[in-house]
Design an enzyme around this catalytic site. Structure first.
Site, PDB file in Angstrom:
ATOM      1  N   ASP A 181     -11.923   8.467  11.356  1.00 11.95           N
ATOM      2  CA  ASP A 181     -11.537   7.497  10.338  1.00 11.95           C
ATOM      3  C   ASP A 181     -11.648   6.326  10.972  1.00 11.95           C
ATOM      4  O   ASP A 181     -12.304   5.411  12.547  1.00 11.95           O
ATOM      5  CB  ASP A 181      -9.529   7.670  10.514  1.00 11.95           C
ATOM      6  CG  ASP A 181      -9.605   6.896   9.621  1.00 11.95           C
ATOM      7  OD1 ASP A 181      -9.600   7.549   8.297  1.00 11.95           O
ATOM      8  OD2 ASP A 181      -8.595   5.863   9.848  1.00 11.95           O
TER       9      ASP A 181
ATOM     10  N   GLU B 170     -16.444   8.008   8.913  1.00 14.28           N
ATOM     11  CA  GLU B 170     -15.971   6.994   7.894  1.00 14.28           C
ATOM     12  C   GLU B 170     -17.164   6.156   7.786  1.00 14.28           C
ATOM     13  O   GLU B 170     -15.813   4.774   8.592  1.00 14.28           O
ATOM     14  CB  GLU B 170     -14.748   7.364   7.498  1.00 14.28           C
ATOM     15  CG  GLU B 170     -14.575   6.605   5.985  1.00 14.28           C
ATOM     16  CD  GLU B 170     -13.118   5.927   5.935  1.00 14.28           C
ATOM     17  OE1 GLU B 170     -12.344   6.207   5.061  1.00 14.28           O
ATOM     18  OE2 GLU B 170     -12.452   5.781   7.296  1.00 14.28           O
TER      19      GLU B 170
ATOM     20  N   ASP C 253      -8.561   8.435  -0.928  1.00 17.33           N
ATOM     21  CA  ASP C 253      -8.734   7.193  -1.507  1.00 17.33           C
ATOM     22  C   ASP C 253      -8.855   6.499  -2.733  1.00 17.33           C
ATOM     23  O   ASP C 253      -8.983   4.974  -2.630  1.00 17.33           O
ATOM     24  CB  ASP C 253      -9.347   6.358   0.345  1.00 17.33           C
ATOM     25  CG  ASP C 253      -8.942   7.057   1.933  1.00 17.33           C
ATOM     26  OD1 ASP C 253      -7.540   6.796   1.879  1.00 17.33           O
ATOM     27  OD2 ASP C 253     -10.040   6.721   2.138  1.00 17.33           O
TER      28      ASP C 253
HETATM   29  C1  NOJ Z   1      -8.834   5.898   5.612  1.00 18.03           C
HETATM   30  C2  NOJ Z   1      -8.475   6.675   5.166  1.00 18.03           C
HETATM   31  O1  NOJ Z   1      -9.352   7.470   4.514  1.00 18.03           O
HETATM   32  C3  NOJ Z   1      -7.503   5.681   4.642  1.00 18.03           C
HETATM   33  O2  NOJ Z   1      -6.297   7.311   4.444  1.00 18.03           O
HETATM   34  C4  NOJ Z   1      -6.618   5.247   5.933  1.00 18.03           C
HETATM   35  O3  NOJ Z   1      -5.881   5.080   5.077  1.00 18.03           O
HETATM   36  C5  NOJ Z   1      -6.972   4.559   7.030  1.00 18.03           C
HETATM   37  N1  NOJ Z   1      -8.169   4.868   7.161  1.00 18.03           N
HETATM   38  C6  NOJ Z   1      -6.145   3.660   7.936  1.00 18.03           C
HETATM   39  O4  NOJ Z   1      -6.127   4.535   8.559  1.00 18.03           O
END
Ligand code: NOJ
Length: 549
Positions: free
Chosen positions: A198, A255, A328
């Site tokens: 993440d 990510e 997201d």
């Molecule tokens: C990216 C995640 O996909 C998202 O859902 C999250 O709120 C943020 N990172 C913080 O961890």
């Protein structure tokens, strides 16, 4: 090729997937129960968003204990069972490591905030106030508001790239890096099939903490351009790889917001730090950049195609995920289309690209049945960032109606409504009260109804997933785009030694012409909508194949 290059991945947002306890929130047992369903989609890797112990301010992305399961989802024995049962279906479990930050309830942070001299004092990013007592910099967190929160015990501020309750870890501290590698190894020992990492581009902080240019009416400066992807970040990630996944038959996907396409070769591939990374350029074409919330950009199909091609080309020898949705982003049928036409037709057209591009397709729960956005009153939203979006829009001078329209368009809750399993109460997701409202149209859009309908989105996904697995060129073949300038059709070849596939997808609500000579010598593998020679119907799809001579 590696197993994770050949397979199809599926992302689960467990809270909204399937509830076996009647508590209104999904469970690990719920995922276990649905493994046969996932197998029917040819899924080989299951990315599960965080299920670790958490106060759930950001639905698990605020972790209090990385080696324990949150009671909301079950117990450690359920996770063990999921990993073992998964193997029976040839499905490996990919866990979501949230290592840029922890929860403010994590024991590491509770210790760190006590004073400046304990064992955990340097585990987070602490800075002194400015001389006037205000925050060290004018950075706006990704969820809105200052990225700094004051702590009176230390008379210092701590940094949080995301919510106040998500303090950033200090990767410059060797003990932190060791502790995080230990967590990853704990899960590898348990049999995890890989990790999604993440917010990984934020782990290395800038050398100098300085104000950025004010970019909105709140007097702040978006944190992302100032702190993402800092020089030296790859050293940390190489060290992490060496200590954990290197040489193991698992995959990692980072990510990686903020990594430019020309940097991809350093990030992915044999000598890269990850096996794949999620690049977001194509999702940002219609969505705009996160720091510009509430402003929807004008865009053209050729820009979307170019963004996808850039990702594809820049990975070089490496490999990339293909995706249009995640937890997201808004639902893809809304994000990529504002034109007329049914959600089902749009979903099938996009699903075709998803399953025929070069790379590992990542489906997101509900995408395969054509779920779409919702539009609620502001108080009905749960997502921590939707409220910030709303406030930001108001400060930017939009009125309440316009601010709410922005939330409808951009809210992450669009993708988080409970999975629609059948037409019974709460779409069969729970027998209790769902934690987030079920989308109104579940009577029509649900797994059970679509399973018995040959023309449904689900049937199309199953068909294409199975074609992908049977036609090697769609997995390992090269990728070559044609008709790059066309504003309706996305078209490309996938080619290996023996076969060439030709994919033609009309991503518009109008009929679209193509040169009929293109299809000479090919035979149709599958098609969707009533296409004619040289003409694709609205959202029409033609998937063809020929033997190479
Ligand atoms: C990216 C995640 O996909 C998202 O859902 C999250 O709120 C943020 N990172 C913080 O961890």
């Amino acid at each position: 090729m590696k197993w994770w290059q050949k397979t199809i991945a599926y992302e689960i947002y467990p809270r909204s997937f399937y509830d076996t306890q009647g508590k209104g929130t999904g469970t690990l047992q719920g995922i276990i129960e649905k493994l046969p369903y996932l197998q029917s989609l040819h899924i080989g890797a299951l990315w599960i968003t965080p299920v670790f112990r958490s106060p759930m301010i950001d639905n698990g992305y605020d972790v209090a204990d990385y080696t324990d399961i949150d009671p909301m989802f079950g117990e450690m024995k359920d996770m063990d069972q999921l990993i073992q049962e998964g193997k029976k279906y040839d499905i490996r479990i990919v866990l979501d490591l949230v290592f840029n930050h922890t929860s403010d309830q994590c024991p590491w942070f509770l210790e760190s905030k006590k004073d400046r001299t304990n064992q955990y004092s340097d585990w987070y990013i602490w800075k002194d106030p400015k001389p006037d007592g205000s925050a060290p910099t004018n950075w706006r967190s990704i969820f809105g508001g200052s990225a700094w929160t004051y702590c009176k015990e230390r008379n210092q501020y701590y940094l949080h790239t995301f919510a106040v309750q998500q303090p950033d870890l200090n990767w410059a501290d060797a003990q932190v890096r060791k502790a995080l590698a230990d967590v990853a190894n704990f899960w590898l020992d348990k049999g995890a099939g890989g990790f999604r990492m993440d917010a990984v581009t934020y782990i290395k902080k800038p050398e100098v903490f300085a104000d950025g240019p004010v970019d909105a009416n709140d007097g702040m400066s978006a944190i992302h351009p100032l702190t993402a992807n800092q020089p030296g970040i790859l050293d940390y990630l190489h060290e992490f790889k060496d200590r954990t996944v290197k040489g193991k038959d698992v995959f990692t996907v980072g990510e990686a917001n903020g990594v430019e396409t020309d940097e991809l070769p350093q990030w992915v591939g044999k000598d890269g730090v990850f096996d794949m990374i999620f690049s977001f350029d194509h999702v940002h074409v219609p969505l705009g950049k996160a720091e510009e919330w509430c402003y929807a950009p004008e865009w053209k199909l050729s820009e979307l195609k170019q963004a996808l091609n850039n990702i594809e080309k820049s990975t070089g020898e490496g490999w990339c995920p293909v995706f249009f949705e995640n937890h997201d982003s808004p639902r893809s049928v809304n994000n990529f289309f504002t034109c007329e036409g049914s959600y089902a037709d749009k979903a099938k057209a996009l699903g075709t690209v998803l399953l025929t591009m070069r790379g590992t397709p990542f489906m997101y729960q509900g995408e395969e049945i054509g779920m779409h956005n919702t539009a609620w009153d502001i108080h009905e939203y749960n997502d921590v960032s939707s409220y910030a979006q709303y406030q930001f829009a108001l400060k930017e001078g939009f009125n309440e109606e316009e601010a709410l329209a922005a939330v409808h368009r951009f809210s992450r809750d669009n993708a988080r409504t409970p999975m629609q399993w059948n037409s019974e109460v709460n779409a069969g997701f729970t027998s209790g009260k769902p934690w987030l409202k079920v989308s109104e149209d579940y009577q029509k859009i649900n797994v059970e109804a679509e399973e018995t309908d040959n023309g449904s989105v689900l049937s199309w996904y199953r068909k294409l997933a199975s074609i992908r697995q049977q036609h090697e060129e769609l997995i390992s073949g090269s990728y070559e785009e044609i008709m790059a300038e066309d504003e309706q059709i996305f078209a490309y070849y996938r080619k290996d030694k023996t076969h060439t596939a030709l994919v033609l997808v009309n991503l518009s609500s109008q009929p679209a012409d193509f040169d009929p000579a293109l299809t000479q010598g090919f035979s149709v593998l599958v098609q969707c909508q009533k296409n004619q020679t040289g003409k694709l119907a609205p959202f029409g799809v033609l998937l063809l194949e020929k033997t190479n001579r």
